[in-house]
Design an enzyme around this catalytic site. Structure first.
Site, mmCIF file in Angstrom:
data_model
loop_
_atom_site.group_PDB
_atom_site.id
_atom_site.type_symbol
_atom_site.label_atom_id
_atom_site.label_comp_id
_atom_site.label_asym_id
_atom_site.label_seq_id
_atom_site.Cartn_x
_atom_site.Cartn_y
_atom_site.Cartn_z
ATOM 1 N N HIS A 193 -7.041 7.230 -2.161
ATOM 2 C CA HIS A 193 -7.806 6.163 -1.501
ATOM 3 C C HIS A 193 -7.066 5.390 -0.414
ATOM 4 O O HIS A 193 -7.716 4.810 0.450
ATOM 5 C CB HIS A 193 -8.386 5.189 -2.534
ATOM 6 N N ASP A 194 -5.719 5.348 -0.417
ATOM 7 C CA ASP A 194 -4.977 4.599 0.616
ATOM 8 C C ASP A 194 -3.964 5.493 1.339
ATOM 9 O O ASP A 194 -2.978 4.992 1.885
ATOM 10 C CB ASP A 194 -4.233 3.404 -0.017
ATOM 11 N N ASP A 253 -9.063 -0.621 -7.575
ATOM 12 C CA ASP A 253 -8.259 -0.899 -6.374
ATOM 13 C C ASP A 253 -7.712 -2.320 -6.350
ATOM 14 O O ASP A 253 -6.582 -2.549 -5.896
ATOM 15 C CB ASP A 253 -9.128 -0.654 -5.129
ATOM 16 N N HIS A 282 0.836 -1.220 0.000
ATOM 17 C CA HIS A 282 0.000 0.000 0.000
ATOM 18 C C HIS A 282 0.858 1.252 0.000
ATOM 19 O O HIS A 282 0.778 2.098 0.890
ATOM 20 C CB HIS A 282 -0.935 -0.023 1.215
HETATM 21 C C1 LIG Z 1 -13.651 -9.942 1.236
HETATM 22 O O1 LIG Z 1 -12.444 -9.454 1.814
HETATM 23 C C2 LIG Z 1 -11.273 -9.921 1.289
HETATM 24 C C3 LIG Z 1 -11.239 -10.857 0.261
HETATM 25 C C4 LIG Z 1 -10.004 -11.288 -0.227
HETATM 26 C C5 LIG Z 1 -8.819 -10.754 0.287
HETATM 27 N N1 LIG Z 1 -7.552 -11.096 -0.200
HETATM 28 C C6 LIG Z 1 -7.254 -12.316 -0.688
HETATM 29 O O2 LIG Z 1 -8.041 -13.208 -0.806
HETATM 30 C C7 LIG Z 1 -5.831 -12.561 -1.178
HETATM 31 C C8 LIG Z 1 -4.796 -12.190 -0.204
HETATM 32 N N2 LIG Z 1 -5.588 -12.054 -2.480
HETATM 33 C C9 LIG Z 1 -5.604 -10.821 -3.001
HETATM 34 N N3 LIG Z 1 -5.990 -9.702 -2.323
HETATM 35 C C10 LIG Z 1 -5.882 -8.535 -3.067
HETATM 36 C C11 LIG Z 1 -5.468 -8.484 -4.385
HETATM 37 C C12 LIG Z 1 -5.496 -7.132 -4.786
HETATM 38 N N4 LIG Z 1 -5.900 -6.413 -3.745
HETATM 39 N N5 LIG Z 1 -6.108 -7.250 -2.702
HETATM 40 C C13 LIG Z 1 -6.456 -6.797 -1.414
HETATM 41 C C14 LIG Z 1 -5.506 -6.091 -0.717
HETATM 42 C C15 LIG Z 1 -5.801 -5.633 0.547
HETATM 43 C C16 LIG Z 1 -7.032 -5.860 1.114
HETATM 44 C C17 LIG Z 1 -7.996 -6.576 0.411
HETATM 45 C C18 LIG Z 1 -7.694 -7.037 -0.872
HETATM 46 C C19 LIG Z 1 -8.765 -7.815 -1.661
HETATM 47 C C20 LIG Z 1 -5.118 -9.691 -5.044
HETATM 48 O O3 LIG Z 1 -4.735 -9.738 -6.221
HETATM 49 N N6 LIG Z 1 -5.187 -10.833 -4.299
HETATM 50 C C21 LIG Z 1 -8.860 -9.817 1.309
HETATM 51 C C22 LIG Z 1 -10.080 -9.393 1.808
#
Ligand SMILES: COc1ccc(NC(=O)[C@H](C)Nc2nc3c(cnn3-c3ccccc3C)c(=O)[nH]2)cc1
Length: 295
Positions: free
Chosen positions: A81-82, A191, A41
């Site tokens: 945003h971050d 995002d 971030h």
């Molecule tokens: C519904 O809340 C969620 C759902 C999924 C996730 N993250 C994941 O499943 C994993 C770690 N993957 C992932 N997470 C990602 C990506 C892009 N942004 N991002 C992300 C970063 C920070 C917080 C939340 C997300 C989704 C990506 O390409 N992959 C994190 C929070």
């Protein structure tokens, strides 16, 4: 920051909103200064999200469908945003009872903070790119940016996606609620859209994200705080977590947006399907390697 400046110029915001170039430069410099040097971030993430938002505005021809002030809200929300993200997510803020969690009563502490920092910068005359606008315009922009930045809290993902799905059949670009939801979906898509980029760009971002997540879960273990499963270095493998994310989070969101803008099918959905195949192959290779080792 120059590239970000070009986006404001290209979208004709300088002329339309009477933004003085040196004020835009000061604004973008303050934004740059307020992002931290953490694995994911950081300012480069801010740039990627803003560039994706800029690309989506052109690809979907939004200039002909939405008012300039809404496009200004979207681009500025992406830039901000971050802001001042510390690399520890909302679950950590709340469990560790940090200053942010206390200040925002556990309600999207990070996103409230990003937005508050944005307006601290915008309240400073030298970096207030909206200083030549009327108070009505400023009020509308402030309301829009708050809505967009708060929408990036992933715990609200399903709420926002389901609302968007429900209005899609009769989407109306003159309806304020519809436009507000679309703006929230567009910043959400921007995002989390790294996987829509070429693999040689997308994969390093996942490594950076997992680095940040694993750093957080290490600290949580040290402090005896709850650890999120998708952040635990002992439980997460790169391919399996990304396959789940693409299938259950990314694709459903992108497919809904493509229902409104069919041209996005080849621009953001096809690359993500390729990424899904890439990580599925990677997972198979990892499993085979494990089998060989266990024999
Ligand atoms: C519904 O809340 C969620 C759902 C999924 C996730 N993250 C994941 O499943 C994993 C770690 N993957 C992932 N997470 C990602 C990506 C892009 N942004 N991002 C992300 C970063 C920070 C917080 C939340 C997300 C989704 C990506 O390409 N992959 C994190 C929070």
């Amino acid at each position: 920051m120059v590239l970000l400046q070009v986006m404001y110029t290209d979208l004709d915001f300088i002329a339309t909103f009477n933004i003085e170039p040196e004020v835009l430069q000061q604004f973008l410099f303050e934004v740059y200064r307020h992002y931290n040097n953490i694995p994911f971030h950081n300012f480069k993430h801010c740039f990627c999200v803003t560039q994706m938002m800029y690309g989506l505005i052109w690809l979907t021809d939004l200039k002909s469908k939405m008012e300039n002030i809404d496009l200004l809200i979207m681009l500025t929300s992406a830039v901000c945003h971050d802001l001042d993200h510390t690399g520890y997510n909302n679950a950590y803020q709340i469990n560790a009872r940090t200053e942010l969690a206390l200040r925002y009563n556990d309600i999207s502490p990070l996103e409230n903070h990003h937005c508050a920092v944005a307006f601290e910068i915008l309240e400073t005359r030298e970096s207030n790119i909206f200083r030549n606008l009327s108070s009505d315009q400023y009020k509308r922009i402030r309301e829009g940016i708050i809505k967009c930045i708060l929408a990036t809290d992933m715990t609200r993902h399903n709420e926002i996606l389901n609302k968007f799905k429900s209005i899609l059949p009769g989407f109306d670009f003159t309806n304020k609620e519809h436009k507000d939801l679309l703006m929230m979906v567009l910043i959400k898509v921007s995002d989390i859209s790294n996987e829509a980029r070429p693999m040689e760009v997308a994969e390093p971002w996942l490594d950076c994200l997992l680095q940040e997540f694993f750093n957080q879960s290490d600290v949580e273990k040290l402090k005896g705080l709850p650890v999120s499963p998708f952040m635990d270095r002992d439980k997460v493998t790169k391919p399996s977590s990304q396959i789940g994310f693409i299938r259950f989070v990314l694709l459903p969101l992108f497919i809904e947006l493509a229902n409104l803008f069919p041209c996005l099918e080849q621009h953001i959905i096809d690359p993500v399907r390729k990424a899904l195949n890439y990580y599925t192959e990677m997972e198979k290779a990892l499993d085979k390697e494990k089998q060989n080792r266990s024999h």
